[in-house]
Motif scaffolding. Structure first.
Motif, PDB file in Angstrom:
ATOM      1  N   UNK A 199     -17.739  39.810  27.225  1.00 19.20           N
ATOM      2  CA  UNK A 199     -16.473  40.424  26.813  1.00 19.20           C
ATOM      3  C   UNK A 199     -15.597  39.400  26.103  1.00 19.20           C
ATOM      4  N   UNK A 200     -15.105  39.768  24.926  1.00 22.77           N
ATOM      5  CA  UNK A 200     -14.171  38.910  24.193  1.00 22.77           C
ATOM      6  C   UNK A 200     -12.754  39.079  24.690  1.00 22.77           C
ATOM      7  N   UNK A 201     -12.431  40.273  25.195  1.00 23.60           N
ATOM      8  CA  UNK A 201     -11.096  40.533  25.718  1.00 23.60           C
ATOM      9  C   UNK A 201     -11.225  41.267  27.050  1.00 23.60           C
ATOM     10  N   UNK A 202     -11.653  40.545  28.037  1.00 26.99           N
ATOM     11  CA  UNK A 202     -11.688  40.937  29.441  1.00 26.99           C
ATOM     12  C   UNK A 202     -12.043  39.660  30.197  1.00 26.99           C
ATOM     13  N   UNK A 203     -11.378  39.399  31.289  1.00 28.55           N
ATOM     14  CA  UNK A 203     -11.607  38.159  32.007  1.00 28.55           C
ATOM     15  C   UNK A 203     -12.997  38.187  32.650  1.00 28.55           C
ATOM     16  N   UNK A 204     -13.944  37.491  32.029  1.00 30.99           N
ATOM     17  CA  UNK A 204     -15.315  37.467  32.543  1.00 30.99           C
ATOM     18  C   UNK A 204     -15.380  36.778  33.899  1.00 30.99           C
ATOM     19  N   UNK A 205     -14.598  35.723  34.086  1.00 28.15           N
ATOM     20  CA  UNK A 205     -14.540  35.065  35.389  1.00 28.15           C
ATOM     21  C   UNK A 205     -14.018  36.008  36.461  1.00 28.15           C
ATOM     22  N   UNK A 206     -13.197  36.972  36.057  1.00 27.77           N
ATOM     23  CA  UNK A 206     -12.693  37.965  36.997  1.00 27.77           C
ATOM     24  C   UNK A 206     -13.797  38.869  37.525  1.00 27.77           C
ATOM     25  N   UNK A 207     -14.787  39.183  36.673  1.00 26.31           N
ATOM     26  CA  UNK A 207     -15.935  39.977  37.128  1.00 26.31           C
ATOM     27  C   UNK A 207     -16.724  39.192  38.166  1.00 26.31           C
ATOM     28  N   UNK A 208     -16.912  37.897  37.902  1.00 15.83           N
ATOM     29  CA  UNK A 208     -17.629  37.041  38.849  1.00 15.83           C
ATOM     30  C   UNK A 208     -16.902  37.004  40.188  1.00 15.83           C
ATOM     31  N   UNK A 209     -15.598  36.821  40.158  1.00 14.74           N
ATOM     32  CA  UNK A 209     -14.804  36.764  41.391  1.00 14.74           C
ATOM     33  C   UNK A 209     -14.883  38.080  42.157  1.00 14.74           C
ATOM     34  N   UNK A 210     -14.844  39.196  41.428  1.00 16.54           N
ATOM     35  CA  UNK A 210     -14.925  40.518  42.069  1.00 16.54           C
ATOM     36  C   UNK A 210     -16.288  40.723  42.714  1.00 16.54           C
ATOM     37  N   UNK A 211     -17.346  40.323  42.014  1.00 19.98           N
ATOM     38  CA  UNK A 211     -18.699  40.484  42.555  1.00 19.98           C
ATOM     39  C   UNK A 211     -18.900  39.652  43.812  1.00 19.98           C
ATOM     40  N   UNK A 212     -18.203  38.525  43.908  1.00 21.36           N
ATOM     41  CA  UNK A 212     -18.339  37.635  45.060  1.00 21.36           C
ATOM     42  C   UNK A 212     -17.354  37.956  46.174  1.00 21.36           C
ATOM     43  N   UNK A 213     -16.519  38.996  45.977  1.00 18.95           N
ATOM     44  CA  UNK A 213     -15.540  39.419  46.980  1.00 18.95           C
ATOM     45  C   UNK A 213     -14.603  38.288  47.399  1.00 18.95           C
ATOM     46  N   UNK A 214     -14.035  37.625  46.402  1.00 17.66           N
ATOM     47  CA  UNK A 214     -13.160  36.492  46.668  1.00 17.66           C
ATOM     48  C   UNK A 214     -11.692  36.882  46.787  1.00 17.66           C
ATOM     49  N   UNK A 215     -11.397  38.170  46.712  1.00 15.77           N
ATOM     50  CA  UNK A 215     -10.022  38.631  46.883  1.00 15.77           C
ATOM     51  C   UNK A 215      -9.234  38.601  45.589  1.00 15.77           C
ATOM     52  N   UNK A 216      -8.016  39.101  45.670  1.00 13.91           N
ATOM     53  CA  UNK A 216      -7.172  39.225  44.482  1.00 13.91           C
ATOM     54  C   UNK A 216      -6.232  38.046  44.278  1.00 13.91           C
TER      55      UNK A 216
END
Length: 487
Positions: free
Chosen positions: A83-100
């Motif tokens: 994704x050019x305009x979406x936080x890719x690191x945010x997908x990783x964090x969500x997949x790992x259940x690291x919280x908001x």
């Protein structure tokens, strides 16, 4: 200031290994010079893998004995982010259940994004701004057919946790030289890198930029070149790392193998991939020098500590290199990377638009693979629902979140469907019974047709579920892959 540095490491290399001989067979009629790079194999993403899914898997390898609640930031470095305009690191964090309550950052636009990102993450830790930082770097580059890059590139990822406690490799220093030396580039909207002449890259690039950067880093750290035990310089040009090491006064046995024969160059991730490989058999007191080249040079110097002896064993680079499946079907590689126009038939002509509202509301279930556990009877189920599925319970609103991504299981039923559309037919799917309770109909991926059957042990892996080419969106979910009984 307390020592800070690496507290854990992990990696991921895709299971498929494209045989370079298959590439030569298809292309040497047009370019006989390709044979110079035709030995061995390179890592190759399955159709449902990309730089985000590989980063997730590398992070899971890293976090197996880590406190996820202590992670305050996730940084992802890559030049091939989906994704050019979406936080890719945010997908990783969500997949790992690291919280908001966590910071996320994408680092990109240079082959030294991996080392630049690592320096930035280490500085974040040193400043006390985020507690533990999870740093991931991953790469899945395209290359034009019949080019040397097709043979030299590889796909892969690595991840590190960085902190101030239980440090297994403390950072002694780092240095950066920024020079707009263009050895290659990929313009906006282009799928492929454009490379310049090799001798120019070697003589004016590596041989001039890297030594000066390394010398400055060693001077700042007060470390002699002869004291370096491992020297990491990702480079596809033969003998360049050895030549530079000799000129700097480094020991011959310090040069780390670039894994070109068994993996290929994983781009922005490769310096950290090689660092993880070096850490696998590192001894306390050893000094590791890491360089990243690209529009300048990053240099990082680490010293291994006694804490590395207490680290839980992990797959890391060597483990995933051993988990391999030779792929001699060159057309499959071209298809998986969308390098040929393939007619998949009428069943493929389906609108794959993703309802973003549904994705958001169900993100814990879809991205994080969170199920439910009944607080009354202890029954585990996926997905989490209003009522407990245990017929002897049926309690309403009794379930709490229950993460299931790291729970193993076994195959109860399976089907290989040749009618359902799949980029890699047949489509394998079936019922998985999870250890401790819960069952789910899932897709299987990376299937070994010779050993896959009812009763096979599986684990869950984060993959691409669907690609919407009309809108450029990727839908992620979890699939099951077979593992050894002992795994």
């Amino acid at each position: 200031m307390a020592d800070h540095g690496i507290t854990s490491f992990g990696a991921y290399i895709p299971r498929l290994r494209l045989q370079r001989s298959a590439v030569l067979e298809a292309n040497t009629w047009a370019n006989a010079a390709l044979a110079a790079n035709g030995k061995g194999e390179r890592s190759m993403c399955n159709w449902d893998e990309d730089s985000v899914t590989m980063a997730v898997e590398a992070a899971r390898d890293t976090l197996q004995d880590s406190d996820r609640e202590a992670i305050g930031a996730v940084h992802l470095a890559s030049t091939t982010l989906p994704f050019s305009d979406r936080q890719n690191a945010g997908i990783v964090a969500e997949a790992l259940n690291l919280g908001e309550n966590i910071g996320t950052l994408d680092v990109t636009s240079s082959q030294r994004a991996g080392t630049t990102g690592l320096i930035n993450a280490l500085n974040t830790v040193a400043a006390g701004a985020a507690g533990t930082v999870l740093f991931c770097t991953s790469e899945h580059r395209k290359s034009q057919t019949g080019t040397p890059q097709e043979l030299l590139y590889g796909d892969g990822a690595a991840a590190l946790t960085l902190g101030n406690e239980n440090v297994i490799a403390k950072v002694l220093g780092h240095h950066t030289v920024s020079v707009d030396f263009v050895d290659h580039y990929r313009g906006q909207g282009s799928d492929y890198d454009y490379d310049w002449e090799e001798r120019w890259i070697r003589d004016e690039g590596y041989n001039k930029i890297v030594p000066s950067a390394v010398s400055a880093a060693l001077d700042k750290a007060g470390v002699a070149a002869a004291d370096i035990d491992r020297f990491i310089l990702p480079c596809v040009l033969r003998r360049v790392p050895e030549s530079i090491a000799k000129g700097l006064g480094l020991r011959d046995d310090a040069v780390v193998d670039t894994l070109q024969a068994v993996c290929g160059d994983t781009g922005a991730a490769h310096a950290v991939v090689l660092l993880c490989r070096a850490l696998e058999d590192a001894e306390p007191g050893q000094k590791i020098l890491v360089t990243g080249f690209g529009q300048g040079c990053d240099v990082l110097l680490f010293e291994v500590t006694d804490a590395i002896r207490s680290l839980t064993p992990r797959s890391a680079v060597s483990g995933y290199l051993a988990r391999r499946s030779a792929e001699a079907n060159y057309d499959k590689y071209l298809t998986f990377n969308n390098l040929v126009a393939k007619d998949f038939g009428k069943r493929a002509e389906v609108d794959k638009q993703t309802a973003l509202t549904t994705l958001f509301r169900n993100r814990k279930m879809l991205t994080g693979f969170i199920g439910g556990k009944c607080t009354k009877c202890g029954t585990i189920q996926f997905p989490k629902s209003h009522y407990c599925v245990n017929p002897n319970c049926g309690e309403a609103d009794s379930q709490v979140d229950h993460p299931m991504a790291d729970t193993g299981g076994k195959v109860n039923t399976w089907t290989a469907d040749s009618l359902t559309f799949s980029i890699d037919p047949p489509a394998y799917f079936g019922m998985v019974q999870f250890d401790g309770g819960g069952r789910l109909m899932v897709d299987f991926t990376d299937v070994d047709k010779e050993t896959f059957d009812i009763g096979a042990r599986v684990r869950m892996t984060f993959r691409v579920r669907d690609i919407d080419p009309e809108r450029g969106f990727r839908k992620y979910f979890w699939k099951a892959i077979q593992v050894d009984d002992a795994a």
